[in-house]
Design an enzyme around this catalytic site. Sequence first.
Site, PDB file in Angstrom:
ATOM      1  N   PRO A 208       3.292   2.542  -3.657  1.00 55.40           N
ATOM      2  CA  PRO A 208       4.431   3.248  -3.029  1.00 55.40           C
ATOM      3  C   PRO A 208       4.384   3.081  -1.518  1.00 55.40           C
ATOM      4  O   PRO A 208       3.329   3.219  -0.892  1.00 55.40           O
ATOM      5  CB  PRO A 208       4.198   4.711  -3.438  1.00 55.40           C
ATOM      6  CG  PRO A 208       3.287   4.661  -4.624  1.00 55.40           C
ATOM      7  CD  PRO A 208       2.432   3.444  -4.434  1.00 55.40           C
ATOM      8  N   LEU A 209       5.530   2.792  -0.925  1.00 48.15           N
ATOM      9  CA  LEU A 209       5.578   2.572   0.522  1.00 48.15           C
ATOM     10  C   LEU A 209       5.167   3.820   1.299  1.00 48.15           C
ATOM     11  O   LEU A 209       4.593   3.721   2.386  1.00 48.15           O
ATOM     12  CB  LEU A 209       6.987   2.129   0.934  1.00 48.15           C
ATOM     13  CG  LEU A 209       7.383   0.695   0.556  1.00 48.15           C
ATOM     14  CD1 LEU A 209       8.809   0.414   1.008  1.00 48.15           C
ATOM     15  CD2 LEU A 209       6.428  -0.317   1.169  1.00 48.15           C
ATOM     16  N   CYS A 210       5.440   5.018   0.723  1.00 48.50           N
ATOM     17  CA  CYS A 210       5.061   6.240   1.431  1.00 48.50           C
ATOM     18  C   CYS A 210       3.539   6.354   1.545  1.00 48.50           C
ATOM     19  O   CYS A 210       3.013   6.829   2.557  1.00 48.50           O
ATOM     20  CB  CYS A 210       5.637   7.461   0.733  1.00 48.50           C
ATOM     21  SG  CYS A 210       5.145   7.635  -0.995  1.00 48.50           S
ATOM     22  N   THR A 211       2.835   5.893   0.508  1.00 52.74           N
ATOM     23  CA  THR A 211       1.365   5.911   0.553  1.00 52.74           C
ATOM     24  C   THR A 211       0.861   4.941   1.612  1.00 52.74           C
ATOM     25  O   THR A 211      -0.046   5.262   2.394  1.00 52.74           O
ATOM     26  CB  THR A 211       0.777   5.533  -0.823  1.00 52.74           C
ATOM     27  OG1 THR A 211       1.203   6.490  -1.786  1.00 52.74           O
ATOM     28  CG2 THR A 211      -0.744   5.498  -0.778  1.00 52.74           C
TER      29      THR A 211
ATOM     30  N   GLU B   9       1.787   6.493   5.173  1.00 53.46           N
ATOM     31  CA  GLU B   9       1.332   7.804   5.616  1.00 53.46           C
ATOM     32  C   GLU B   9      -0.088   8.165   5.180  1.00 53.46           C
ATOM     33  O   GLU B   9      -0.838   8.761   5.961  1.00 53.46           O
ATOM     34  CB  GLU B   9       2.311   8.882   5.105  1.00 53.46           C
ATOM     35  CG  GLU B   9       3.729   8.708   5.628  1.00 53.46           C
ATOM     36  CD  GLU B   9       4.705   9.643   4.943  1.00 53.46           C
ATOM     37  OE1 GLU B   9       4.247  10.548   4.217  1.00 53.46           O
ATOM     38  OE2 GLU B   9       5.930   9.450   5.114  1.00 53.46           O
TER      39      GLU B   9
END
Length: 455
Positions: A215-218, A221
């Site tokens: 996941p790009l959020c992982t 961030e």
Amino acid sequence: MASPDAEQPAPTEPERWRDLDMLLSRPGNLVEASFDPSPGLRDLLGSLVEVLVVGAGGLGCELLKDLALSGFKKLHVIDMDTIDVSNLNRQFLFRVQDVGKSKAEVAAKRVMERVNGVNIVPHFCRIEDKEIEFYSQFHIIVLGLDSIEARSYINSVACGFLEYDSNDNPLEETVKPMVDGGTEGFKGHARVIIPGKTPCFECNIWLFPPQVKFPLCTLAETPRTAAHCIEYAHLIKWDEVHPGKPFDADDAEHMQWIYSEALKRAELFGISGVTYSLTQGVVKNIIPAIASTNAIISAACALEAFKLISGCSKSVSNYLTYNGLEGTHIKVTEFIRDKDCLVCGPGTLIELDTTSTLSDFIKMLEEHPTLRMSKASVTHEGNNLYMQSPEVLEQMTRPNLSVPMFELLKEVPYTTVHATGMAENNGKKVSSLRKLRVAFKGIEEASKMDTTVSS
């Protein structure tokens, strides 16, 4: 009495070929109907048959050695990579002094030094750089690749030579067989592809598991692993720093930049384990290779190639898998060909008006619901109708864009053309080749082409 540790003398030429000659000089219950046993068959095959090996890495090195020792004397090998120090633990044809040199050129040289009479022509380039006609000279193609996209491209090229009769039966003289090998740690496969008869690569592309995606959020961030840091540099940071510049996984400078940025990211979050080799593995989805697995799969592929060419035994039907993780497990599965396959089938039928221009045809390929091919180059019977690149060919063929296809195709009612362009494959836009059957509306003979009509 000689010491058991003493170096054994190299086999003489008759001794080296003894078992092979015996196999080719006697009949059997499992031979193909066309097999004609003869003591001179090995020399005949060696002088007539041309084999292309695609890939000169861990599996490719083994394949070149095994094919040369199976009596094939006319070999070509194509690979765009250069030798890296990390290759030396399993790609046995290379030495420290070869680092930085072409894999294809060094591998060809080493095998020719060890096997008398064999001639191997190296090609240090991308497989897409070769004209389609280059591939037509080979009697069989053997794949030692680690890329789905490269396999798909060669598969489409080989299937592109396939022609069908009026009853949609493949014409024997146009069949170009392939043997595909692949390894992944302690696992591997050897597959026989006979276009028009057995499943091609695209028929069974679902056999390949989807690549792991984060996941790009992982990544942005909360990175927790070295792989997260590498993918952050690859998928996010590269586009931020190099807007509009495509990342090339085969460019050493690009890979070094990703590695450096991943190291910075890892230090920021206190994560260890980022190395250059891991960076290559994550970005290119490389799984560590094991030399013994390469040797086993290569032996299976070389044997299948030998059986296909000589007919001395029936070939495997049609997908052999090997698993050496716990003990040894070998299984053969017979998969069924997809008769509606876009690649190995008779070809997608496209109906055109006699006034439709080549430009109209190329636009239709973009809008076609199953083809969706952009930036298409089109050929017919070896002639370039329109080429997107190189620039000199684009300029030479540009006037054809305004010419009706009926005129370009010599006013025949129906015929086969080939289109090369970017098409979606496994969720990515990759270079693809498609066979298309063109029929012109209002021409009576065109109705003979019995397949699904697209317009």
